[in-house]
Design an enzyme around this catalytic site. Structure first.
Site, PDB file in Angstrom:
ATOM      1  N   ALA A 267       0.844  -1.184   0.000  1.00 51.96           N
ATOM      2  CA  ALA A 267       0.000   0.000   0.000  1.00 51.96           C
ATOM      3  C   ALA A 267       0.881   1.236   0.000  1.00 51.96           C
ATOM      4  O   ALA A 267       2.092   1.130   0.159  1.00 51.96           O
ATOM      5  CB  ALA A 267      -0.890   0.008   1.247  1.00 51.96           C
ATOM      6  N   GLU A 303      -0.300   2.544   7.044  1.00 50.97           N
ATOM      7  CA  GLU A 303      -0.442   3.680   6.109  1.00 50.97           C
ATOM      8  C   GLU A 303      -1.055   4.882   6.809  1.00 50.97           C
ATOM      9  O   GLU A 303      -0.649   6.027   6.585  1.00 50.97           O
ATOM     10  CB  GLU A 303      -1.277   3.294   4.886  1.00 50.97           C
ATOM     11  CG  GLU A 303      -0.784   2.082   4.122  1.00 50.97           C
ATOM     12  CD  GLU A 303       0.698   2.066   3.808  1.00 50.97           C
ATOM     13  OE1 GLU A 303       1.277   3.147   3.597  1.00 50.97           O
ATOM     14  OE2 GLU A 303       1.282   0.965   3.787  1.00 50.97           O
TER      15      GLU A 303
HETATM   16  N1  B3K Z   1       5.914   3.839   1.447  1.00 50.04           N
HETATM   17  C1  B3K Z   1       5.357   2.750   0.676  1.00 50.04           C
HETATM   18  C2  B3K Z   1       6.364   1.972  -0.078  1.00 50.04           C
HETATM   19  C3  B3K Z   1       6.791   2.583  -1.358  1.00 50.04           C
HETATM   20  C4  B3K Z   1       7.684   1.644  -2.117  1.00 50.04           C
HETATM   21  C5  B3K Z   1       8.265   2.288  -3.331  1.00 50.04           C
HETATM   22  N2  B3K Z   1       9.066   1.361  -4.105  1.00 50.04           N
HETATM   23  C6  B3K Z   1       4.537   1.827   1.513  1.00 50.04           C
HETATM   24  C7  B3K Z   1       4.771   1.865   2.961  1.00 50.04           C
HETATM   25  O1  B3K Z   1       5.831   1.586   3.465  1.00 50.04           O
HETATM   26  O2  B3K Z   1       3.874   2.207   3.678  1.00 50.04           O
HETATM   27 ZN    ZN Z   2       5.587   2.475   5.288  1.00 48.33          ZN
END
Ligand code: B3K
Ligand code: ZN
Length: 908
Positions: A267, A303
């Site tokens: 996500a 998230e």
């Molecule tokens: N921040 C995103 C992950 C993005 C990955 C890009 N290759 C999901 C998370 O860690 O919540």
């Molecule tokens: Zn994250």
């Protein structure tokens, strides 16, 4: 970055960080959404960074864009291209910049930037996807205010979403419509998102503790609405938890989650518009297992928690990724624990988290991709969304919490937001804030040394020895910490290690009072001692009898503990330790000792291919360990989920990590031998356990019910595996019946797995029935593929099966979930089937890495890592694996993602 076809990849280095030459204050984006040709108009107000060189050029990154127009203050201007970078020289101190580009979302199979999935537009910008949408300073320390206008065909794309608040919408000529969104918060471009398509939403209005009203929405495709209740409940629980535990409220009027079936990871925390893999949103009892429910809860939480740890305070540069990821994993772990109904369920969650760390992160830390929690360099940042950044990063935050205490940590978080809200900062800034809020704490006193956890890669090993002096009534514990070399780091300095310990009186099963030689008073029960030296000696006085040390309780530091426990000492810990984590750990150690002994025996008969028949069942079933496991199964005071963990043997991957040279076939033979022996030896107890736990009533995904289901499923599995003759008929019949009648997916899939694993005559009909029942449910069909690709190999029959399934009409390599369910389940999660003496598994791997790389480099690079540990393999596997990696590396137009993984693998 490594440009396709060029010879040398660029290494990005942390020490080269410089602030941006310009700031982008506002961005006004207008999208004319069309799958084949989307037009993007970007109007920015930019300003020179007073701290940067006055004549610095503005270099805007872009990838696969068609540039139509560039205007500065409304007038044409001169610009040049440096590769794909747009370079503007001699700009005034402040100006309006307008850029008009087009791109082709329907051809975008990489699933980064703007892409189309099932006739719906989605974006994925982290880490560097925004440059695929428009030319920009695509770096997290440039935070801007966004307004976004989306225009599209109204019939095809009735729902138009972006970050923030909807301020205007309406119809346009020619069947089109528009929506305008304004995000009230500044953000880096990696948090930008848009979604456009035919979607429906579950909605929930909530009032927060502070009295503000919010609208929560979960958007899915029509037909999936009945699978959104759990995600919505998880979201509401997340909002409430962050406010209660950290005083962090929802800062938006509207918070949206959108699910897509084509997604590279779990996500994405885009501001106010989280985009999720359907796997972490959709659930109902008929289609999702308890594990799915638990994962949804933790990913929705994760998230959501990013809204503060990641979005409000973001990363200065991508080397600081763990600033947001380690911290947010720690927060989602705490959230899931706090939702547990009792201490036993909390311990189960902790054990599960540690299991992931040991099975995935420890091997990473010991392999060619080893990197510090704050890396020093990368070729492709997408390769660094790793278990080290996430899970080890979370352990580092957890150690901070244990060094300042739980309430001290809450104070530290408040200080962090006071200092840095709205900024892009570093891991050091975070640690400084936690320490500063806790003057006099161990963290504050030891901060520079503690920060080595961010700088040094590799898993520390702590060798401990205990000597009891009966006459003096002392117990002397000598501890030596070391950390093996990792790529680029030959020598390591000692770490700060919080050692939570107790001394167990093996006769009473109680913790002894703990008094160190220089202390006036004993401390009752467990305490935490902070280790800082390469070698330390702890002398406990007033120790009435030889204790069994229970060390690193609750896994208080992410280390490998070497202690030469006797079998009786481990049995004492398993039977009575106050710390449930170390009770489980004692069982793991006993199992590991049995496995390693058996491995030595097998290695000494090098005459034939290791097989399950080589395992000395008789000796094993008569061991005290098996008797102790029987006691665990019978113990009415223990929770079902905990029993299931204790009765589950260490994984083949974890066993492999304990060995110098890995023969995957021998490991498989031994582990399967042990499993069969446990199945047979404990048959009657498995039957009683099954009967006692098989009915959980009307389905709820809570920890108590889920624990009983997992134990019942393990019991059924063992009964199918360990029954002979008539009993086999009976149990396979029962499992097939349960498969057909099950009222929920956990029970149904548990029964199906038992049939497949025990090679039952019912396995094929059950698989066929499962497919026909769920052919409309993509996530269930993923399970169907994964079960077959991940099941136990016999005579090399899994690879041909996988090859056949690749031709199945439901297989689609472009869909990451499907590719993972078949290809990854085989290459990354089924070692004995994958590591074949004839090297055919490696040939398959290389073919699939190359095929995927042409479509989706991020997914390909993940698969490429399946052979990270090739150097540890025994022959003939090692040479064959190397050969396969070399074949991939020889391809001239590899993506930078795969290039980095294979070249690091070959460099060790
Ligand atoms: N921040 C995103 C992950 C993005 C990955 C890009 N290759 C999901 C998370 O860690 O919540
Ligand atoms: Zn994250």
């Amino acid at each position: 970055m490594f440009k396709e076809g060029s010879a040398t990849p660029t290494l990005v280095k942390r020490e080269d960080y410089t602030p941006p030459p310009f700031w982008i204050d506002t961005v006004d984006l207008t999208f004319d959404l069309d799958p084949a040709k989307t037009r993007v108009l970007s109007k920015m107000h930019i300003r020179r960074n007073a701290d940067a060189a006055a004549d610095a050029a503005l270099r805007l990154e872009g990838v696969e864009l068609n540039l139509a127009r560039v205007l500065v203050n409304g007038a044409g201007c001169s610009f040049k291209m440096d590769g794909e970078t747009l370079v503007l020289d001699g700009l005034p101190f402040e100006c309006d910049l307008e850029i008009f580009t087009t791109c082709n979302p329907s051809k975008n199979t990489s699933l980064t930037g703007l892409y189309v999935s099932q006739d719906t537009f989605f974006t994925q910008c982290e880490a560097e996807g925004f440059r695929r949408i428009t030319y920009f300073l695509d770096r997290p320390d440039v935070m801007a205010s966004y307004s976004v206008t989306l225009r599209a065909d109204k019939a095809l794309y009735p729902v138009l979403l972006s970050n923030g608040n909807l301020v205007e919408s309406g119809d346009l000529p020619e069947g089109k419509h528009f929506a305008k969104w304004i995000d009230p918060h500044k953000k880096p471009c990696y948090l930008f998102a848009l979604v456009a398509g035919k979607l429906v939403a579950r909605e929930q209005r909530i009032t927060s503790r502070s009295g503000k009203d919010h609208l929560l929405q979960v958007f899915v495709r029509p037909g999936d609405l009945d699978k959104t209740e759990h995600a919505m409940n998880s979201l509401m629980a997340s909002v409430a938890w962050d406010e209660a535990r950290f005083n962090l409220p929802l800062d938006l009027e509207r918070f949206m989650i959108v699910a897509t079936s084509d997604f590279n990871m779990g996500a994405m925390e885009n501001k106010g518009l989280n985009i999720f893999n359907t796997k972490y949103v959709l659930a109902n009892p008929a289609t999702a297992t308890d594990v799915d429910y638990a994962n949804i809860e933790s990913v929705v939480g994760h998230e959501y928690f990013h809204n503060w740890t990641g979005n409000r305070i973001t990363c200065r540069d991508w080397f600081q990724l763990s600033l947001k990821e380690g911290l947010t994993v720690f927060r989602d772990q705490e959230f899931s624990q706090d939702l547990c109904p009792n201490p036993s369920a909390r311990a189960v969650k902790r054990i599960e988290d540690v299991r992931v760390l040991r099975q995935a992160q420890f091997p990473e830390d010991a392999g060619p991709m080893a990197h510090p929690v704050r890396p020093d360099q990368y070729q492709e940042i997408n390769n660094f969304y790793t278990v080290t950044i996430y899970e080890k990063g979370a352990e580092v935050v957890r150690m901070m919490q244990s060094l300042v205490g739980r309430s001290g940590f809450t104070k530290g978080m408040a200080e962090y937001f006071k200092r840095h809200d709205g900024q892009a900062v570093t891991c050091d800034d975070f640690a400084n804030a936690i320490a500063a809020a806790n003057p006099g704490s161990a963290l504050q006193k030891l901060l520079p040394q503690f920060l080595r956890w961010y700088a040094q890669a590799g898993t520390p090993r702590v060798a401990a020895k205990g000597v009891y002096d009966a006459a003096a009534q002392t117990y002397t514990l000598s501890l030596t910490q070391t950390c093996p070399p990792t790529p680029g780091q030959p020598n390591k300095e000692p770490f700060v290690l919080p050692l939570a310990l107790g001394l167990l009186n093996p006769t009473t099963g109680q913790d002894m009072a703990l008094q160190l030689a220089h202390e006036a008073q004993p401390v009752h029960g467990q305490r935490t001692i902070v280790l800082t030296q390469a070698q330390e000696v702890l002398q406990f006085i007033g120790v009435p009898t030889e204790p069994v040390p229970s060390l690193f309780r609750g896994f208080s530091a992410p280390v490998i503990l070497e202690f030469d426990y006797s079998e009786d000492q481990l049995l004492a810990l398993l039977g009575a330790d106050n710390d449930p984590f170390n009770r489980w750990e004692a069982a793991q150690r006993l199992a590991m000792q049995a496995a390693l002994n058996a491995m030595h025996l097998i290695a000494s008969r090098a005459d034939s291919m290791p097989s399950i028949g080589h395992f000395d069942t008789k000796n094993f079933v008569q061991s005290k360990f098996v008797a102790a496991l029987r006691e665990v199964l019978r113990d009415a005071s223990l929770d079902a989920a905990f029993k299931e963990l204790v009765l589950t043997l260490p994984s083949e991957t974890y066993i492999a990590e304990q060995l110098e040279a890995v023969d995957p076939q021998a490991i498989h033979a031994v582990r399967e031998g042990m499993r069969h022996a446990l199945a047979v030896a404990l048959h009657d107890d498995w039957a009683a356990t099954y009967e006692a736990n098989k009915d959980t009533g009307s389905y709820t995904p809570d920890a108590v019910q889920a624990g009983r289901r997992s134990l019942a499923n393990l019991a059924l599995h063992m009964l199918c595996l360990g029954s002979e003759g008539q009993a086999r008929e009976v149990w396979h019949g029962k499992a097939y019946q349960r498969f057909k009648d099950a009222g929920n997916m956990t029970d149904r899939f548990g029964a199906l797995s038992a049939l497949v694993a025990s090679r039952s005559q019912h396995a094929e009909p059950a698989l066929a029935k499962f497919h026909s029942l769920f052919q409309q449910e993509a996530l269930v069909i993923d399970k169907w593929f994964a079960l077959q690709a991940g099941s136990s190999d016999a005579g090399g029959d899994i690879l041909p099966k996988v090859r056949t399934l690749m031709q199945h009409p439901d297989f689609n390599i472009k869909n990451p979930n499907r590719a993972r369910s078949l290809i990854f389940s085989y290459c990354s999660a089924n070692p004995a089937a994958f590591h074949r003496a004839d090297a055919a598994g490696y040939v398959f791997w290389a073919d699939q890495v190359l095929a995927l790389d042409a479509l989706n480099p991020q997914v390909a690079a993940r698969l490429a890592r399946a052979l990270d540990r090739w150097k540890k393999l025994a022959q003939p596997y090692q040479d064959a694996a190397k050969h396969a990696i070399e074949r991939v590396a020889a391809k001239s137009d590899l993506s930078s993602d795969v290039r980095e993984v294979v070249s690091r693998a070959l460099a060790v």
